[in-house]
Scaffold this active site. Structure first.
Site, PDB file in Angstrom:
ATOM      1  N   ASP A 100     -44.994 -44.131 -18.487  1.00  0.00           N
ATOM      2  CA  ASP A 100     -45.192 -44.647 -19.836  1.00  0.00           C
ATOM      3  C   ASP A 100     -46.481 -45.451 -19.784  1.00  0.00           C
ATOM      4  O   ASP A 100     -46.582 -46.441 -19.047  1.00  0.00           O
ATOM      5  CB  ASP A 100     -44.006 -45.539 -20.222  1.00  0.00           C
ATOM      6  CG  ASP A 100     -44.137 -46.158 -21.609  1.00  0.00           C
ATOM      7  OD1 ASP A 100     -45.273 -46.236 -22.129  1.00  0.00           O
ATOM      8  OD2 ASP A 100     -43.112 -46.581 -22.162  1.00  0.00           O
ATOM      9  N   SER A 141     -59.685 -39.804 -32.206  1.00  0.00           N
ATOM     10  CA  SER A 141     -59.285 -38.897 -33.285  1.00  0.00           C
ATOM     11  C   SER A 141     -60.262 -39.059 -34.432  1.00  0.00           C
ATOM     12  O   SER A 141     -60.834 -40.140 -34.619  1.00  0.00           O
ATOM     13  CB  SER A 141     -57.869 -39.226 -33.768  1.00  0.00           C
ATOM     14  OG  SER A 141     -57.572 -38.532 -34.974  1.00  0.00           O
ATOM     15  N   TYR A 186     -52.151 -45.331 -37.015  1.00  0.00           N
ATOM     16  CA  TYR A 186     -52.787 -44.329 -36.166  1.00  0.00           C
ATOM     17  C   TYR A 186     -54.312 -44.470 -36.201  1.00  0.00           C
ATOM     18  O   TYR A 186     -54.972 -44.486 -35.154  1.00  0.00           O
ATOM     19  CB  TYR A 186     -52.369 -42.937 -36.634  1.00  0.00           C
ATOM     20  CG  TYR A 186     -52.911 -41.810 -35.788  1.00  0.00           C
ATOM     21  CD1 TYR A 186     -52.477 -41.636 -34.477  1.00  0.00           C
ATOM     22  CD2 TYR A 186     -53.840 -40.913 -36.299  1.00  0.00           C
ATOM     23  CE1 TYR A 186     -52.959 -40.602 -33.692  1.00  0.00           C
ATOM     24  CE2 TYR A 186     -54.334 -39.871 -35.528  1.00  0.00           C
ATOM     25  CZ  TYR A 186     -53.896 -39.723 -34.225  1.00  0.00           C
ATOM     26  OH  TYR A 186     -54.385 -38.695 -33.443  1.00  0.00           O
TER      27      TYR A 186
END
Length: 255
Positions: A61, A148, A161
Site C-alpha cells: 500500500d 493526469s 482527483y
C-alpha cells in the site's frame, strides 16, 4: 538508463497502466518487482509475466511507509534498483456539493493520500536507495510518476482527483532539481483517456463516445502506449523535470 542492467519497481503493477509498464520493462530486459495491494492479483500477474523475464510480487500500500520500504528492499534484493514507476492511484469521484451535502473531508483526503502522498512516499524511499548505487553512464536512477490531464482539465466531480494529480505535477520539478545532485532523474506522465480497468466497467457505447472526444487518434489510449513512453523516459537521459501529456490532444470539457 539501460533497463537490461537494472531492477525496476512498478507500483500499481497488477493491472492497467502499471501492468503494461511491468511487461514493457521486462521485455526490455529489466528485473521487475510488481508492487500492489495485498488483495490485488499481483502474484498471478508476476507469474504470468515470468515468460517475459524475472518478475516478482511485493504486496504494498503506497500510503504505508513500511510496506513501500519492504517493496524497495525486495527490489534491491534482486540487484541494483535504478527504475521506479509509480502507477498506483485511485480516481474516486465526488462533488463538493451533492444534493446539498458537502464532500466529507475524509473522502477528499483518501484520494490525496493515495495519489499524492503515495507518490511522495515511493519517491523518497526509492531515491534513498538509488542514491547509494554506483552511477552508470552518469546516472544512478530514474523516478517516473503518473499524473493526469485532470491536473489541468479537471472535470466536475474531480476536485479531489485533480488536486491530487496537480500535486504530482507540482512535485516533479523540485524533486528533479533536488535529486540532480544524486544523478537521479524525475519525470511525470499525464495520461488522458486510456483503456484501463476503470474504463472497462463502462458500456461499449460510452467507451466509444469518450474515444471520439480525442482529436487524434480518435480512440482511447492503449496501456502499451503509456508503457512505451515510460521506456523512452528511462532510456533518454535528457528527459528530466518534465510532465509529459500523453492524450492525443484532448482537452476535457467541464463535464
Amino acid at each position: 538508463m539501460n533497463p537490461s542492467t537494472s531492477v525496476a519497481l512498478v507500483t500499481g503493477g497488477a493491472s492497467g497502466l502499471g501492468r503494461a509498464v511491468a511487461e514493457e520493462l521486462l521485455t526490455a530486459g529489466a528485473q521487475v518487482v510488481i508492487a500492489d495491494l495485498p488483495t490485488s492479483p499481483g502474484a498471478e500477474v508476476a507469474t504470468g509475466l515470468s515468460s517475459c523475464g524475472k518478475a516478482m510480487f511485493a504486496p504494498c500500500d503506497v500510503t504505508d511507509p513500511q510496506a513501500v520500504q519492504a517493496a524497495v528492499d525486495a527490489a534491491s534484493a534482486l540487484g541494483t534498483l535504478r527504475i521506479t514507476v509509480n502507477c498506483a492511484g485511485v480516481a474516486t469521484p465526488g462533488k463538493l456539493l451533492s444534493r446539498h451535502r458537502p464532500l466529507p473531508p475524509e473522502e477528499f483526503e483518501r484520494v490525496v493520500r493515495v495519489n499524492l502522498l503515495g507518490t511522495f512516499n515511493v519517491f523518497r524511499l526509492a531515491a534513498q536507495r538509488m542514491a547509494q548505487a554506483e552511477p552508470v553512464a552518469g546516472e544512478r536512477g530514474v523516478l517516473v510518476a503518473t499524473a493526469s490531464i485532470a491536473a489541468y482539465d479537471g472535470q466536475v466531480g474531480q476536485a479531489a482527483y485533480a488536486a491530487s494529480k496537480g500535486g504530482v505535477v507540482g512535485l516533479t520539478l523540485p524533486a528533479a532539481r533536488e535529486l540532480a545532485q544524486h544523478q537521479i532523474r524525475v519525470v511525470s506522465i499525464a495520461p488522458g483517456l486510456f483503456d484501463t480497468p476503470l474504463m472497462a466497467g463502462l458500456p461499449q457505447e460510452a467507451r466509444e463516445s469518450l474515444g471520439r472526444q480525442v482529436p487524434h487518434p480518435a480512440r482511447l489510449g492503449k496501456p502499451a502506449e503509456f508503457a512505451s513512453l515510460v521506456h523512452h523516459v528511462v532510456v533518454n537521459p535528457m528527459l528530466n523535470g518534465e510532465v509529459i501529456r500523453l492524450d492525443g490532444a484532448v482537452r476535457m470539457a467541464p463535464r
